[in-house]
Structure formats: structure tokens, C-alpha cells
Design an enzyme around this catalytic site. Structure first.
Site, PDB file in Angstrom:
ATOM      1  N   HIS A   1      59.971  59.114  32.379  1.00  0.00           N
ATOM      2  CA  HIS A   1      59.723  57.235  32.357  1.00  0.00           C
ATOM      3  C   HIS A   1      60.078  56.957  31.647  1.00  0.00           C
ATOM      4  O   HIS A   1      60.916  57.489  30.739  1.00  0.00           O
ATOM      5  CB  HIS A   1      57.682  57.212  32.849  1.00  0.00           C
TER       6      HIS A   1
ATOM      7  N   CYS B   1      59.387  55.647  23.776  1.00  0.00           N
ATOM      8  CA  CYS B   1      58.602  55.367  25.028  1.00  0.00           C
ATOM      9  C   CYS B   1      60.020  53.922  25.765  1.00  0.00           C
ATOM     10  O   CYS B   1      60.065  54.418  27.069  1.00  0.00           O
ATOM     11  CB  CYS B   1      57.773  55.383  25.059  1.00  0.00           C
TER      12      CYS B   1
ATOM     13  N   HIS C   1      62.429  59.379  28.819  1.00  0.00           N
ATOM     14  CA  HIS C   1      61.871  60.210  29.008  1.00  0.00           C
ATOM     15  C   HIS C   1      60.963  61.337  29.551  1.00  0.00           C
ATOM     16  O   HIS C   1      60.444  60.573  30.258  1.00  0.00           O
ATOM     17  CB  HIS C   1      61.449  60.655  27.154  1.00  0.00           C
TER      18      HIS C   1
ATOM     19  N   HIS D   1      57.693  63.986  30.444  1.00  0.00           N
ATOM     20  CA  HIS D   1      56.572  64.846  29.734  1.00  0.00           C
ATOM     21  C   HIS D   1      55.757  66.137  30.942  1.00  0.00           C
ATOM     22  O   HIS D   1      56.645  65.636  32.420  1.00  0.00           O
ATOM     23  CB  HIS D   1      55.109  63.600  30.127  1.00  0.00           C
TER      24      HIS D   1
ATOM     25  N   ASP E   1      55.854  64.824  40.419  1.00  0.00           N
ATOM     26  CA  ASP E   1      56.693  66.051  40.032  1.00  0.00           C
ATOM     27  C   ASP E   1      58.154  66.026  40.150  1.00  0.00           C
ATOM     28  O   ASP E   1      58.626  66.136  41.416  1.00  0.00           O
ATOM     29  CB  ASP E   1      55.693  67.366  41.017  1.00  0.00           C
ATOM     30  N   HIS E   2      59.124  66.271  39.249  1.00  0.00           N
ATOM     31  CA  HIS E   2      59.624  66.490  38.864  1.00  0.00           C
ATOM     32  C   HIS E   2      60.545  64.768  39.418  1.00  0.00           C
ATOM     33  O   HIS E   2      61.730  64.734  40.244  1.00  0.00           O
ATOM     34  CB  HIS E   2      60.706  67.177  40.101  1.00  0.00           C
TER      35      HIS E   2
ATOM     36  N   GLU F   1      49.077  63.262  28.249  1.00  0.00           N
ATOM     37  CA  GLU F   1      50.376  63.349  28.640  1.00  0.00           C
ATOM     38  C   GLU F   1      51.477  64.387  27.205  1.00  0.00           C
ATOM     39  O   GLU F   1      52.464  64.544  27.402  1.00  0.00           O
ATOM     40  CB  GLU F   1      50.527  61.793  27.662  1.00  0.00           C
TER      41      GLU F   1
END
Length: 136
Positions: free
Chosen positions: A14, A33, A39, A41, A79-80, A126
Site C-alpha cells: 500500500h 509510507c 511498500h 507488510h 493477500d498479495h 501491521e
């Protein structure tokens, strides 16, 4: 009243930025961020439900069912993925962990209600040191 929690994990990218702000202002407010190249997490999601134990089953809810609901309605979508670009329920929202927790609550609430339990909280880690907890 009993509480039970299911933990799931997902990886997602994100960026925190507002399109109506300059890159400089986004960097000033959001720091790293706001990286224009995104980037990511390794998130940990905790879904806690509450209610009374069913005397027939001995469960508040069947955890296999809860896992399936979480995976179908949330994990499979995030996810991903890029939270800003790929996730339908985050469209038009700043992809902060706070907003993500609220969106996940809104998605899971009707499914949990159908089970006869109540959604108590959504907690998202996070990082090891940063997490959000939303209680509705």
C-alpha cells in the site's frame, strides 16, 4: 458471554497518500509510507466474536466456518495485492490500517450476525510494534 478469536495472515502493499496533496505534503505527513513506489507488510488479522456457547455443539461458532468466512470475504481479496489498486472494498479510501480495519468490520459484520454471534473486534497488526483494534 464468551469471546473467541481467529487469526489469519496476509501480505499486501500500500501507499499512504492523498491525490489532492502534493508529493511533498504527502511525504511530510506520511513519511516513508508515502513512497511513490509502494511498500508492503506482513499483516496479521484477528477477528474476535462473542456470544453464548451453543449447548448442543459446545461452540460459540465453528472455527472452520469462521476461517472460511474470513478467507472468502477478506483474505482472498487482500493477500498479495495492492490495497490501493486491487482491493474493491478499499477503493476511494486512504489505505491506512485504521481504514482497513473498519472496512473489514463492515464486510464481516453481516456474516457474523447470521451465525447468531456478535462481532466484537477487528485487530490488525501491521508490524510487530503497530496494530489497530476496531470495536465498531
Amino acid at each position: 458471554m464468551i469471546y473467541i478469536t481467529r487469526r489469519e495472515s496476509f501480505n499486501a502493499a500500500h501507499k499512504l497518500s492523498r491525490t489532492d496533496w502534493s508529493e511533498e505534503k504527502n511525504t511530510e505527513v506520511y513519511g516513508k509510507c508515502a513512497n511513490p513506489n509502494w511498500h508492503g507488510h506482513n499483516y496479521h488479522l484477528y477477528v474476535t466474536v462473542k456470544g453464548e456457547v451453543n449447548p448442543e455443539t459446545g461452540f460459540l461458532v465453528d472455527l472452520k466456518w469462521l476461517k472460511q468466512v474470513i478467507n472468502v470475504h477478506v483474505i482472498d481479496k487482500v493477500d498479495h495485492r495492492n490495497l490501493n489498486l486491487d482491493v474493491d472494498f478499499m477503493k476511494g479510501k486512504l489505505a491506512s490500517t485504521e481504514n482497513l480495519a473498519i472496512a473489514i468490520w463492515d464486510i464481516l459484520l453481516p456474516h457474523i450476525n447470521e451465525s447468531g454471534a456478535q462481532l466484537h473486534s477487528i485487530k490488525i497488526y501491521e508490524t510487530e510494534n503497530n496494530f489497530v483494534e476496531y470495536l465498531g
